[in-house]
Design an enzyme around this catalytic site. Structure first.
Site, PDB file in Angstrom:
ATOM      1  N   ILE A  52       0.835  -1.203   0.000  1.00 59.59           N
ATOM      2  CA  ILE A  52       0.000   0.000   0.000  1.00 59.59           C
ATOM      3  C   ILE A  52       0.871   1.254   0.000  1.00 59.59           C
ATOM      4  O   ILE A  52       0.704   2.146  -0.853  1.00 59.59           O
ATOM      5  CB  ILE A  52      -0.981  -0.027   1.201  1.00 59.59           C
ATOM      6  CG1 ILE A  52      -1.891  -1.272   1.105  1.00 59.59           C
ATOM      7  CG2 ILE A  52      -1.803   1.245   1.287  1.00 59.59           C
ATOM      8  CD1 ILE A  52      -2.715  -1.400  -0.155  1.00 59.59           C
TER       9      ILE A  52
ATOM     10  N   SER B 156      -1.999 -14.791   0.207  1.00 58.68           N
ATOM     11  CA  SER B 156      -2.319 -15.800  -0.817  1.00 58.68           C
ATOM     12  C   SER B 156      -1.953 -15.347  -2.228  1.00 58.68           C
ATOM     13  O   SER B 156      -2.075 -16.123  -3.180  1.00 58.68           O
ATOM     14  CB  SER B 156      -3.809 -16.154  -0.795  1.00 58.68           C
ATOM     15  OG  SER B 156      -4.246 -16.518   0.483  1.00 58.68           O
TER      16      SER B 156
ATOM     17  N   HIS C  64      -8.122 -10.872  -6.479  1.00 57.42           N
ATOM     18  CA  HIS C  64      -9.499 -11.365  -6.490  1.00 57.42           C
ATOM     19  C   HIS C  64     -10.321 -10.669  -7.573  1.00 57.42           C
ATOM     20  O   HIS C  64     -10.067  -9.512  -7.902  1.00 57.42           O
ATOM     21  CB  HIS C  64     -10.155 -11.109  -5.131  1.00 57.42           C
ATOM     22  CG  HIS C  64      -9.479 -11.828  -4.010  1.00 57.42           C
ATOM     23  ND1 HIS C  64      -9.642 -13.173  -3.793  1.00 57.42           N
ATOM     24  CD2 HIS C  64      -8.627 -11.407  -3.048  1.00 57.42           C
ATOM     25  CE1 HIS C  64      -8.932 -13.549  -2.741  1.00 57.42           C
ATOM     26  NE2 HIS C  64      -8.298 -12.492  -2.268  1.00 57.42           N
TER      27      HIS C  64
ATOM     28  N   ILE D  92      -6.349  -2.458   6.052  1.00 52.26           N
ATOM     29  CA  ILE D  92      -6.244  -2.965   4.677  1.00 52.26           C
ATOM     30  C   ILE D  92      -5.999  -4.480   4.723  1.00 52.26           C
ATOM     31  O   ILE D  92      -4.899  -4.965   4.448  1.00 52.26           O
ATOM     32  CB  ILE D  92      -5.151  -2.204   3.878  1.00 52.26           C
ATOM     33  CG1 ILE D  92      -5.277  -0.687   4.048  1.00 52.26           C
ATOM     34  CG2 ILE D  92      -5.215  -2.610   2.411  1.00 52.26           C
ATOM     35  CD1 ILE D  92      -6.569  -0.078   3.482  1.00 52.26           C
TER      36      ILE D  92
ATOM     37  N   SER E  65      -7.524  -8.409   3.467  1.00 51.55           N
ATOM     38  CA  SER E  65      -7.917  -8.894   2.150  1.00 51.55           C
ATOM     39  C   SER E  65      -9.257  -8.274   1.758  1.00 51.55           C
ATOM     40  O   SER E  65     -10.138  -8.146   2.609  1.00 51.55           O
ATOM     41  CB  SER E  65      -8.042 -10.415   2.179  1.00 51.55           C
ATOM     42  OG  SER E  65      -8.272 -10.884   0.880  1.00 51.55           O
TER      43      SER E  65
ATOM     44  N   CYS F 243      21.858 -20.676  -7.384  1.00 50.71           N
ATOM     45  CA  CYS F 243      20.751 -21.450  -6.807  1.00 50.71           C
ATOM     46  C   CYS F 243      20.322 -22.493  -7.836  1.00 50.71           C
ATOM     47  O   CYS F 243      19.792 -22.144  -8.891  1.00 50.71           O
ATOM     48  CB  CYS F 243      19.590 -20.524  -6.461  1.00 50.71           C
ATOM     49  SG  CYS F 243      18.070 -21.396  -6.073  1.00 50.71           S
TER      50      CYS F 243
ATOM     51  N   CYS G  31      15.685 -26.892  -1.448  1.00 51.39           N
ATOM     52  CA  CYS G  31      16.711 -26.949  -0.387  1.00 51.39           C
ATOM     53  C   CYS G  31      16.615 -25.762   0.553  1.00 51.39           C
ATOM     54  O   CYS G  31      17.337 -25.709   1.550  1.00 51.39           O
ATOM     55  CB  CYS G  31      18.105 -27.076  -0.984  1.00 51.39           C
ATOM     56  SG  CYS G  31      18.907 -25.505  -1.325  1.00 51.39           S
TER      57      CYS G  31
HETATM   58  C1  LIG Z   1      -3.143 -14.605   5.419  1.00 44.06           C
HETATM   59  C2  LIG Z   1      -3.407 -13.475   4.480  1.00 44.06           C
HETATM   60  C3  LIG Z   1      -3.840 -13.721   3.179  1.00 44.06           C
HETATM   61  C4  LIG Z   1      -4.126 -12.676   2.323  1.00 44.06           C
HETATM   62  N1  LIG Z   1      -4.422 -12.936   1.028  1.00 44.06           N
HETATM   63  C5  LIG Z   1      -4.705 -11.918   0.187  1.00 44.06           C
HETATM   64  C6  LIG Z   1      -4.985 -12.159  -1.178  1.00 44.06           C
HETATM   65  O1  LIG Z   1      -4.866 -13.272  -1.664  1.00 44.06           O
HETATM   66  N2  LIG Z   1      -5.368 -11.109  -1.941  1.00 44.06           N
HETATM   67  C7  LIG Z   1      -5.489  -9.857  -1.449  1.00 44.06           C
HETATM   68  O2  LIG Z   1      -5.924  -8.974  -2.168  1.00 44.06           O
HETATM   69  N3  LIG Z   1      -5.127  -9.583  -0.172  1.00 44.06           N
HETATM   70  C8  LIG Z   1      -4.719 -10.575   0.640  1.00 44.06           C
HETATM   71  N4  LIG Z   1      -4.351 -10.313   1.906  1.00 44.06           N
HETATM   72  C9  LIG Z   1      -4.296  -8.927   2.347  1.00 44.06           C
HETATM   73  C10 LIG Z   1      -3.038  -8.219   1.838  1.00 44.06           C
HETATM   74  O3  LIG Z   1      -1.899  -9.031   2.036  1.00 44.06           O
HETATM   75  C11 LIG Z   1      -2.911  -6.895   2.597  1.00 44.06           C
HETATM   76  O4  LIG Z   1      -4.087  -6.169   2.385  1.00 44.06           O
HETATM   77  C12 LIG Z   1      -1.735  -6.043   2.149  1.00 44.06           C
HETATM   78  O5  LIG Z   1      -0.544  -6.775   2.064  1.00 44.06           O
HETATM   79  C13 LIG Z   1      -1.576  -4.918   3.161  1.00 44.06           C
HETATM   80  O6  LIG Z   1      -0.472  -4.144   2.799  1.00 44.06           O
HETATM   81  P1  LIG Z   1       0.016  -2.957   3.729  1.00 44.06           P
HETATM   82  O7  LIG Z   1       1.024  -2.211   2.968  1.00 44.06           O
HETATM   83  O8  LIG Z   1      -1.161  -2.221   4.257  1.00 44.06           O
HETATM   84  O9  LIG Z   1       0.630  -3.682   5.014  1.00 44.06           O
HETATM   85  P2  LIG Z   1       2.113  -4.231   5.271  1.00 44.06           P
HETATM   86  O10 LIG Z   1       2.615  -5.029   4.143  1.00 44.06           O
HETATM   87  O11 LIG Z   1       2.091  -4.884   6.605  1.00 44.06           O
HETATM   88  O12 LIG Z   1       2.982  -2.922   5.330  1.00 44.06           O
HETATM   89  C14 LIG Z   1       2.944  -2.033   6.426  1.00 44.06           C
HETATM   90  C15 LIG Z   1       4.363  -1.576   6.660  1.00 44.06           C
HETATM   91  O13 LIG Z   1       4.370  -0.547   7.644  1.00 44.06           O
HETATM   92  C16 LIG Z   1       5.560  -0.684   8.385  1.00 44.06           C
HETATM   93  N5  LIG Z   1       5.413   0.020   9.664  1.00 44.06           N
HETATM   94  C17 LIG Z   1       4.556  -0.272  10.675  1.00 44.06           C
HETATM   95  N6  LIG Z   1       4.713   0.595  11.687  1.00 44.06           N
HETATM   96  C18 LIG Z   1       5.693   1.458  11.323  1.00 44.06           C
HETATM   97  C19 LIG Z   1       6.312   2.568  11.951  1.00 44.06           C
HETATM   98  N7  LIG Z   1       5.967   2.963  13.182  1.00 44.06           N
HETATM   99  N8  LIG Z   1       7.298   3.216  11.281  1.00 44.06           N
HETATM  100  C20 LIG Z   1       7.688   2.823  10.025  1.00 44.06           C
HETATM  101  N9  LIG Z   1       7.137   1.771   9.398  1.00 44.06           N
HETATM  102  C21 LIG Z   1       6.144   1.094  10.028  1.00 44.06           C
HETATM  103  C22 LIG Z   1       5.689  -2.187   8.568  1.00 44.06           C
HETATM  104  O14 LIG Z   1       7.000  -2.571   8.893  1.00 44.06           O
HETATM  105  C23 LIG Z   1       5.242  -2.700   7.198  1.00 44.06           C
HETATM  106  O15 LIG Z   1       6.323  -2.913   6.326  1.00 44.06           O
HETATM  107  C24 LIG Z   1      -4.009 -11.343   2.780  1.00 44.06           C
HETATM  108  C25 LIG Z   1      -3.529 -11.095   4.068  1.00 44.06           C
HETATM  109  C26 LIG Z   1      -3.201 -12.148   4.895  1.00 44.06           C
HETATM  110  C27 LIG Z   1      -2.619 -11.892   6.241  1.00 44.06           C
END
Ligand SMILES: Cc1cc2nc3c(=O)[nH]c(=O)nc-3n(C[C@H](O)[C@H](O)[C@H](O)COP(=O)(O)OP(=O)(O)OC[C@H]3O[C@@H](n4cnc5c(N)ncnc54)[C@H](O)[C@@H]3O)c2cc1C
Length: 482
Positions: free
Chosen positions: A12, A45, A49, A335, A337, A399, A436
């Site tokens: 995101i 995953s 979708h 944010i 799934s 690898c 591996c």
């Molecule tokens: C089991 C599972 C299955 C899923 N499958 C799907 C799927 O198939 N399709 C789909 O659309 N979605 C899926 N999702 C949802 C999707 O993975 C998430 O919506 C998405 O990855 C969220 O991204 P993000 O950037 O918000 O969060 P993150 O990837 O967690 O990024 C947030 C970042 O903020 C950083 N951060 C936090 N606090 C601080 C701070 N104080 N200072 C600096 N940095 C900080 C963290 O280190 C992290 O890197 C799934 C989620 C899970 C858990």
């Protein structure tokens, strides 16, 4: 002074960074880990979708459906692995068949193309499925993506277009005075910025609380998986779902873009937001549900298990809006799934919120394309030979499982947002993803990283700062300085 500071380098934050790079603004992204794509975005995953499942009129539904068709172009521009394989949602009893018809209606409201297939057609398409299948909902626009390549590709392209990245920068305090914020990190560095975008994943509520915004709460819900080796490209072609329940989409069996197979996830709320352990009892329950879709899953092909954490908000929908405390602070929270599948639309929505505050001019130099990754695995023999003649490092296979050469590893280190750790190399070009699990290639990867980063081998980390693999050089017969 920055115009925009983004907190969080998941898919995101990185998508927002790349979208805002299209404008003339000074932007920085702060990430607490030693690499982008280190938390939820690297453990999911990996499904784009189709969008039939989220409740109509939610942000989840609207942004998923809007984003799905945009991925073809984004993945082409960023050279990200992406396959439109279609999904089948499997009904095993009459009650589930009824739910399939409800989902078909929901798909119609959400504007998603689906079709109900009878048993014969389903088994023709997926011969390994259980004979107990009655019907399935087919969604042709469902796709699979490589989430590491996407997140890293977005950040690299954002940096190619002028965005700055500060790793190992955990935000711990935010002050607001004279119309700008001062952001302080755990490493004592401070940044001044006019606008903040909070994309901190499961920690987004804690980051919002730094400006006294306690309007939402995020709980972590863990999902655990099995990863199978790429033993047979035809084991499963579609993404297979069981009919969803109130806890989520249920267990999925899906190929990945590299023809491994994922089986999972489980769904359990947990207290510790950094607990990505896996447990036998939970995985046994995943097995039981997966076995109801395919009875003969070859668990002897399992090469790894892992867990990811869903960021579940108390509104149960995405929260994408100005903070109620300060309009210059935009929350992009909850944010879960389909966050990955909705990420294009989320970035566009945040862009519109930013432009309403500050109508930045377009950046005329913005280039949407990142330099193509060098991948021997997709080259013809002739192309490989020519490349090796030009640069012999592409002839040294590091690898053997995933067939990755030294040249590819060097290239992924030297790019913007390049790898600086063993796991960083693994996420970008795959050594360590094979059978591996890095046993053979890891020492070579350490050597290459040390040489490229101009550090000693015992200074190379596996992932975050301090995660050393080697204590000291024994062959010198003495301990090194540290
Ligand atoms: C089991 C599972 C299955 C899923 N499958 C799907 C799927 O198939 N399709 C789909 O659309 N979605 C899926 N999702 C949802 C999707 O993975 C998430 O919506 C998405 O990855 C969220 O991204 P993000 O950037 O918000 O969060 P993150 O990837 O967690 O990024 C947030 C970042 O903020 C950083 N951060 C936090 N606090 C601080 C701070 N104080 N200072 C600096 N940095 C900080 C963290 O280190 C992290 O890197 C799934 C989620 C899970 C858990």
């Amino acid at each position: 002074m920055y115009d925009i500071l983004i907190i969080g380098g998941g898919v995101i934050g990185c998508f927002i960074a790349r979208e805002l790079a299209k404008y003339q603004a000074k932007i920085i992204l702060l990430e607490k880990n030693n690499d982008v794509c280190s938390e939820t975005s690297n453990a999911n995953s990996a499904i784009i979708h189709s969008g039939y499942d989220p409740l109509p009129n939610t942000l989840k539904a609207r942004l998923n459906v809007l984003s799905n068709p945009l991925f073809d172009q984004v993945c082409k521009d960023l050279d990200v692995s992406f396959i439109r394989n279609g999904s089948l949602t499997i009904a095993l009893n009459e009650e589930e068949v009824e739910t399939l018809y409800e989902l078909k209606e929901r798909a119609k409201v959400n504007g998603v193309e689906v079709e109900i297939l009878d048993k014969e057609e389903v088994l023709k398409r997926e011969p390994n499925l259980s004979d107990k299948v009655l019907k399935a909902l087919y969604a042709p626009t469902c796709a699979i993506i490589n989430p590491f390549e996407l997140t890293i590709g977005l950040m690299e392209n954002a940096m190619d277009n002028g965005v700055e990245l500060a790793l190992n920068s955990k935000v711990v305090a935010i002050a607001y005075k004279d119309n700008y914020f001062t952001v302080t990190c755990e490493n004592n560095k401070t940044y001044q910025t006019k606008t903040i975008i909070n994309a901190a994943g499961v920690y987004a509520d804690e980051v919002a609380a730094l400006i006294n915004d306690t309007s939402f709460k995020i709980k972590a819900r863990k999902g655990s998986y099995f990863v199978l080796d790429h033993f047979d490209n035809n084991f499963v072609k579609h993404t297979l779902f069981r009919v969803p329940t109130s806890k989520g989409k249920g267990v999925v069996i899906t190929p990945t873009t590299h023809y491994n197979y994922l089986i999972g996830p489980s769904s359990d709320f947990i207290d510790a937001k950094d607990d990505t352990s896996t447990e036998k009892e939970v995985l046994d329950a995943v097995k039981e549900r997966a076995n109801s879709i395919i009875e003969k899953i070859p668990y002897n092909q399992v090469i790894r298990t892992f867990s990811g954490l869903r960021a579940v908000s108390n509104t149960d929908d995405f929260i994408i809006d100005y903070s109620i405390v300060n309009k210059q602070f935009i929350n992009v929270a909850g944010i879960q799934s389909p966050g990955l599948a909705a990420s294009c639309g989320i970035a566009n929505m945040v862009r519109d919120l930013v432009l309403k505050l500050h109508p930045y001019e377009m950046n005329p130099k913005f280039n949407p394309k990142r330099r193509k990754m060098i991948k021997l695995s997709r080259m013809s023999l002739e192309e490989r030979n020519n490349l090796i003649k030009e640069n012999p490092t592409f002839g040294r296979i590091v690898c053997r499982c995933e067939k990755v050469s030294e040249g590819e590893i060097i290239d992924c280190i030297r790019r913007n947002a390049g790898a600086n750790s063993v796991k960083g190399v693994k996420k970008r070009v795959r050594p360590g993803f094979g059978k591996c699990q890095g046993t053979f290639c890891q020492p070579h990867v350490v050597k290459i990283l040390a040489r490229e980063l101009n550090i000693k081998e015992h200074e190379v980390v596996y992932d975050n700062l301090g995660s050393y693999l080697i204590k000291y050089q024994t062959k010198l017969g003495e301990k090194s300085e540290d």
